[in-house]
Design a protein around this motif. Sequence first.
Motif: not given
Length: 288
Positions: A124-128
Motif C-alpha cells: 500500500g505504500t507504493f500506491i499514490p
Amino acid sequence: MSPRRETTPARRWRPSSAPRLVFLGAVSLLMLVPLYVLVVNAFKSQQQILTDPFGLPDGGGSLQYLGRALDSERFDMVRGYAVTLLFVACVNVLSLVLAGPAAYVIARSPRRRYRALMLFFLAGTFIPGQVLVIPVVYVLKTLGLMGTVRGFVLFETVLTLPFSVFLYAGYIATIPRELDQAAAVDGAGRIRTFWRIVFPLMRPVVATMVILNTFSVWNDFVNPQIILGPGSGLYTVTTGVYAAVSQYQTDYTAVFPTLLLAIAPLLVFFVFMQRHIISGLTAGATRG
C-alpha cells in the motif's frame, strides 16, 4: 622531569569533502531560497514585491499585510487552523489505534500468513493516494459519507496505515519477547500486554509517525478539496488558502502573507520536533 603529554591530532580538512559540501550547499539553497522569498515578501508592499522580490523589506517591513490576511473576509485562517488540527488529531489517534495492534500481531507471530499480511500492507505504500480518490469517492457515496468529516478522516487514516504498520512492526520486533512472556505469566492478555507493556516502549517510533502524519494531513490539498468539497463549508488550511487567493493571484500583498500564515505553524512544529524523526526511524535498528 615532567610527563610527556600526548596530543590528539587535529582533524584536517580533506579535499575529497569539497564536492560533498558544494552539493549540500546547492541543495540547501534550492530549498531555502523559495522559503526566503515567501518570508521577505510577506512584509512588503505590492510595488516593493514587483521591483525587488529578493530584497529585504524597506524599513523592516510592515505587519499590516499579515494582519489583513489573518482577518480576511475570504477565508477565516483561525477557523482553518482549528479544522485542520481537528483532522490531524483524529487521524493520528485512529491510525495509532488501528496500526499499533495490527503491527504487534504481525511482529509477534511466526506464521507465514501474517508475513504475507505484512507484504500486503507494505504494497500500500507504493500506491499514490491520488490514484485512490476516484474509487474512494464511489465507496463514500455508497456509504453516505461523501462530503462529511467522518468520510474524510477515515480516508486520511487509511492512507497512513501501510507505512505505520510497517514501521511499528519493525520496531516491535526489536522489543524482547520475554516481556510478553512475563506479562502472560502475570495473567495479562495480548491486548493488555500490548497497551501496558509494549506500547510505552514505542514512544520514539510513535512520535515519528505522529510527525509524518501531521505533515501529510496538513499539506494535503487534493483529498479535502474533492471529498469535503466547497459545499461542506469546511476548509482546511490548504483548501482555504486556495479559495482565498485563487481569484486574487496578482495581489501579492494577499498571496504571500496568506501562504506564510498557512505554513508557519508547520515550520514551528518541525523545528521543535525534527530530532524525533531521525531518532524514531533509527531506534528500531539500535535497540535490542
